[in-house]
Design a protein around this motif. Structure first.
Motif, short mmCIF file in Angstrom:
data_model
loop_
_atom_site.label_atom_id
_atom_site.label_comp_id
_atom_site.label_asym_id
_atom_site.label_seq_id
_atom_site.Cartn_x
_atom_site.Cartn_y
_atom_site.Cartn_z
N ALA A 37 0.83 -1.20 0.00
CA ALA A 37 0.00 0.00 0.00
C ALA A 37 0.87 1.26 0.00
O ALA A 37 0.56 2.25 -0.67
CB ALA A 37 -0.93 -0.01 1.21
N LEU A 38 1.98 1.21 0.73
CA LEU A 38 2.90 2.35 0.77
C LEU A 38 3.50 2.61 -0.61
O LEU A 38 3.70 3.77 -1.00
CB LEU A 38 4.01 2.08 1.79
CG LEU A 38 5.06 3.19 1.96
CD1 LEU A 38 4.42 4.49 2.42
CD2 LEU A 38 6.15 2.75 2.95
N GLU A 39 3.76 1.56 -1.34
CA GLU A 39 4.26 1.73 -2.72
C GLU A 39 3.26 2.53 -3.56
O GLU A 39 3.65 3.47 -4.27
CB GLU A 39 4.48 0.37 -3.37
CG GLU A 39 5.65 -0.42 -2.81
CD GLU A 39 5.71 -1.83 -3.37
OE1 GLU A 39 6.43 -2.66 -2.79
OE2 GLU A 39 5.02 -2.10 -4.39
N PHE A 40 1.97 2.18 -3.46
CA PHE A 40 0.96 2.93 -4.21
C PHE A 40 0.96 4.39 -3.80
O PHE A 40 0.89 5.29 -4.64
CB PHE A 40 -0.43 2.32 -3.97
CG PHE A 40 -0.76 1.16 -4.88
CD1 PHE A 40 -1.16 1.37 -6.18
CD2 PHE A 40 -0.68 -0.14 -4.42
CE1 PHE A 40 -1.47 0.32 -7.03
CE2 PHE A 40 -0.98 -1.22 -5.24
CZ PHE A 40 -1.37 -0.99 -6.55
N VAL A 41 1.02 4.64 -2.51
CA VAL A 41 1.00 6.02 -2.01
C VAL A 41 2.20 6.80 -2.55
O VAL A 41 2.07 7.94 -3.03
CB VAL A 41 1.00 6.05 -0.47
CG1 VAL A 41 1.20 7.48 0.05
CG2 VAL A 41 -0.31 5.47 0.06
N LEU A 42 3.37 6.18 -2.50
CA LEU A 42 4.59 6.87 -2.94
C LEU A 42 4.61 7.09 -4.44
O LEU A 42 5.14 8.10 -4.92
CB LEU A 42 5.82 6.07 -2.50
CG LEU A 42 6.08 6.03 -0.99
CD1 LEU A 42 7.23 5.09 -0.67
CD2 LEU A 42 6.37 7.42 -0.46
N PHE A 43 4.06 6.16 -5.21
CA PHE A 43 4.03 6.35 -6.66
C PHE A 43 3.02 7.43 -7.06
O PHE A 43 3.22 8.12 -8.07
CB PHE A 43 3.69 5.03 -7.37
CG PHE A 43 4.89 4.23 -7.76
CD1 PHE A 43 5.66 4.57 -8.85
CD2 PHE A 43 5.26 3.11 -7.01
CE1 PHE A 43 6.78 3.83 -9.20
CE2 PHE A 43 6.38 2.37 -7.35
CZ PHE A 43 7.14 2.72 -8.44
N LEU A 44 1.95 7.58 -6.30
CA LEU A 44 0.93 8.57 -6.66
C LEU A 44 1.18 9.94 -6.03
O LEU A 44 0.68 10.95 -6.53
CB LEU A 44 -0.45 8.06 -6.25
CG LEU A 44 -0.97 6.87 -7.06
CD1 LEU A 44 -2.28 6.36 -6.47
CD2 LEU A 44 -1.17 7.25 -8.52
N ALA A 45 1.95 9.99 -4.93
CA ALA A 45 2.21 11.27 -4.26
C ALA A 45 2.83 12.31 -5.20
O ALA A 45 2.40 13.49 -5.20
CB ALA A 45 3.09 11.06 -3.03
#
Length: 396
Positions: free
Chosen positions: A297-305
């Motif tokens: 989930a953190l990967e998704f957040v970091l890619f979209l941030a």
């Protein structure tokens, strides 16, 4: 008018270089220990985890961060965005250094490192079904291609050398390289496309040992897309670093345009990953509440941030915001690759791995030598476009 590349100039043996050289010296001692006494005496690797920090960071993540030359080449030579041409040489330099250190990292991780020369030469023993062979050959070839692409910067410096032989070789080589540039650029685009996707293919060989959140048939495609985003982010970070460290005016317009090109790539990566999880019925694993689901989930957040950070024109023209977005983007790609190679890999309940102090020291040494080489090369050779600052202002 495109600014002409010039050497930055200034002192070479600065406090920064001295500090980095000290770290490198410690690292070289550990490397010597590793080459003499082997992997078992230096690393925390075991039969369950044969790939560790030197592969996950120095090779898998390091080569992706070194894909700035690949990404800028796509913009300049494929999409015909000539305004980004001043970024080509700096991007090629970071790529050449990154891939050279990745090659060193591979040698460090080989049990019989002294036989690596056989890989490109013993072609009659090649296994053409091996993804690892493709990675090895492509990284070796691409490293050579990158230095050839960058060589005009060295020949331009040496064409006025007082050493007659060096001057003659440089003046003869420049027109030859110019004529061969089309083929060199084509190889520079083909080779990373092949091996970056194959780095994803390698982990598919783990089969059921790779966690379902990362185990997907499109893993090669995701690795390829992530390397482009990481490469662009590295170019932005390198440009900002050089403008601050060497007191140069940052190319805000070019960096803003590059940031605009990064946003759709991040959307494509996140959309593909989300759609793949949904298609395979694995979306619920994102909400399992365990450590791996949190990291995914953190990967998704970091890619979209960064897409939010770079959403408006004003944000894309803010140098501080550009650097922060680039750092988040690099960390997102690095986390995704670390997770795939180490966290998502589960060889069994009785196996564990955490890098040894020696592994960490070697990695710090490789990063140090890359920074030292970058500083010395841009100060000596025409890499960065624009006018160098006064020599007394060069602190780095």
């Amino acid at each position: 008018m495109t600014p002409h590349a010039t050497p930055v100039g200034g002192r070479l043996w600065t406090p920064s270089v001295q500090l980095l050289s000290g770290i490198l010296g410690i690292s070289l001692i550990v490397m010597l220990w590793r080459f003499v006494f082997g992997l078992g005496a230096t690393t925390a690797l075991n039969d369950g985890y044969p790939l560790g920090l030197w592969i996950a960071f120095d090779v898998v993540t390091g080569t992706a961060l070194a894909c700035g030359g690949y990404g800028v080449a796509i913009l300049v030579y494929v999409l015909n965005k000539g305004r980004y041409h001043p970024m080509v040489r700096p991007a090629l330099l970071t790529s050449a250094l990154g891939y050279t250190l990745a090659a060193i990292g591979v040698n460090l991780d080989l049990g019989r490192w002294y036989l690596v020369w056989k890989v490109p030469l013993y072609f009659w023993h090649w296994n053409f079904n091996s993804a690892l062979l493709e990675v090895a050959l492509c990284i070796m070839a691409y490293m050579v291609v990158l230095w050839i692409e960058l060589s005009p910067a060295f020949f331009e410096k040496f064409q006025d050398s007082p050493i007659g032989s060096l001057r003659r070789v440089s003046r003869a080589a420049l027109p030859i390289l110019e004529k061969a540039s089309l083929w060199i650029i084509a190889l520079g685009l083909l080779l990373p496309t092949m091996h970056q996707s194959s780095l994803g293919t390698l982990m598919l060989l783990a089969g059921a040992r790779l966690h379902p959140l990362w185990n997907t048939p499109i893993l090669p495609l995701l690795f390829l897309i992530s390397c482009v985003s990481m490469g662009y982010a590295m170019v932005v970070f390198e440009s900002a670093f050089s403008s601050i460290a060497f007191k140069r005016t940052p190319e805000i317009k070019m960096l803003a345009g590059l940031a605009g090109a990064m946003v759709p790539i991040l959307y494509v990566f996140a959309a593909l990953r989300f759609a793949d999880l949904a298609w395979r019925g694995r979306l619920g694993l994102l909400f399992a509440g365990d450590g791996r689901s949190v990291l995914a989930a953190l990967e998704f957040v970091l890619f979209l941030a960064p897409t939010v950070m770079l959403a408006t024109r004003a944000r894309r023209h803010d140098l501080g915001n550009l650097v922060r977005a680039a750092m988040v983007m690099m960390f997102a790609g690095a986390l995704y690759r670390f997770d795939t190679y180490l966290v998502a890999f589960t060889p069994g309940a009785h196996w564990s791995y955490f890098p040894s102090v020696q592994e960490i020291l070697v990695t710090l040494g490789l990063v140090s030598v890359e920074l030292i080489a970058y500083i010395l090369i841009v100060k000596t050779f025409p890499i960065l476009a624009g006018h160098p600052a006064a020599a007394e202002r060069q602190a780095v």
